[in-house]
Every structure is written in structure tokens, then in C-alpha cells.
Design an enzyme around this catalytic site. Structure first.
Site: not given
Ligand code: FE
Length: 200
Positions: A123, A71, A110, A125, A120
Site C-alpha cells: 500500500h 519504512y 510487511y 499512504h 499489511r
């Protein structure tokens, strides 16, 4: 202008300010001078209420990791590369039929840092806001066939298997751009027995 969200962590939506939503805000591939690394995808779907009626003019925001699972945020201390051509945030408004569409790249998985051996699944969000909603709704879209879904520490907090499955998009050949991008369809239901699970 590049959309730079001030927050890009789980359960927190990016903050764009209150500028008008532009038609290009849904294209995460063209926010910088170069093309981001990774697999280009179309993500689209329809937002409906519990009666199946289209949720029009709904603000749909997405934020995500880059192809490496990183991120653009200070909280992400994992030793993975930032992509200078990818911020990982976009937004759009649903049309009269409740439909939305984004162009982006498939995010990398990640590691979940709060306990060992947890990752995770890949995905996106999602945050939804608009008329008829008393608060913004936050959820996540998963990718079909991802073997990490069964081990995902967020997904596993949803006890109902049918509800978990509603977070999984489906491959959509009709919306794909031949030779360029495959497409995933993610329909979102706001309430009712088939509601898409939302985060508290
Ligand atoms: Fe995330």
C-alpha cells in the site's frame, strides 16, 4: 534537497515543513544519488469532490515502505534492509483538472505486529490537504490482485465491500512508460456516496 519526513508510520503523515512544493517532489526515484531497488511504477489519478468536480491545487502527499517492506523510521524495527536510495515520501499539487502523478517503486508487504499471522497488503499512504477541506484527509492505496488484501487488518475494518474496493488502484496501460514502468490509477473522491474511505 532530500525530503525527509519526520514520521513514517501508519495513520501519520510525513512532515515536510512549509517549503514550496517543487516539480520534482513527486519523483521518489530521484531523491538520492542512486536508483532505489524495486519495481518502478507510476501512480496517478484524479481528485474530485462529491459532485465530480476536480479538486485543483490540492496538496497530495504519499509515504510508503521500500521494496523490502521497510519504512525509514525508528518505529520500524523489522529486520529488513533500509534502501539508501529511497526515503519513501513525496508530494505534489493537483493540476486544474484535479490530476496528480508520482514516480515511485512498488512497496513491499510487511507484517502487522499487533497480532499473529497478519500482514499489511502492499500500500501507499495518501494525505490530502487543500481549499474546501477543514482537515487533512488520510487514506491508503492498494494494488489490484494482491492476495493479502483479504487478510489485511486495516482494510478489514471497513465494513462495506464497495468502499473497500475504492481503495484498490487499477492497472493503467495508457499511463505506463514502455519498457520502464507500469502505471496504476487511483482516483480519489472527497465525500458523497462514492467517497474514498478516509482514516479517522
Ligand atoms: Fe503502511
Amino acid at each position: 534537497m532530500v525530503v525527509v519526513p519526520s514520521r513514517l508510520i501508519d495513520a501519520s503523515a510525513p512532515v515536510y515543513g512549509y517549503g514550496e512544493v517543487r516539480a520534482t517532489d513527486n519523483d521518489l526515484l530521484s531523491q538520492h544519488d542512486g536508483v532505489p531497488m524495486g519495481e518502478q511504477i507510476i501512480v496517478h489519478g484524479r481528485v474530485t469532490d462529491s459532485w465530480g468536480r476536480p479538486a485543483r491545487d490540492m496538496l497530495v502527499e504519499i509515504w510508503q515502505a521500500n521494496a523490502a517492506g521497510k519504512y525509514v523510521h525508528d518505529h520500524d524495527r523489522t529486520p529488513k534492509p533500509i534502501d539508501p536510495h529511497f526515503t519513501g515520501a513525496g508530494r505534489t499539487l493537483t493540476n486544474a483538472n484535479g490530476e496528480y502523478q508520482f514516480k515511485t517503486i512498488k512497496p513491499g508487504a510487511y507484517p502487522w505486529t499487533q497480532h499473529r499471522e497478519a500482514w499489511r497488503a502492499q500500500h501507499l499512504h495518501f494525505c490530502l490537504n487543500g481549499r474546501g477541506l477543514s482537515e487533512r484527509l488520510v487514506t491508503q492505496m492498494l494494488f489490484p490482485g494482491d492476495p493479502l488484501i483479504d487478510r489485511d487488518p486495516i482494510v478489514s475494518t471497513i465494513p462495506d465491500e464497495k468502499a473497500r474496493e475504492r481503495l484498490i488502484s487499477r492497472l493503467d496501460w495508457e499511463a505506463a512508460i514502455d519498457q520502464i514502468a507500469i502505471a496504476y490509477r487511483f482516483d480519489i473522491v472527497l465525500g458523497g456516496i462514492n467517497a474514498t474511505p478516509m482514516e479517522r
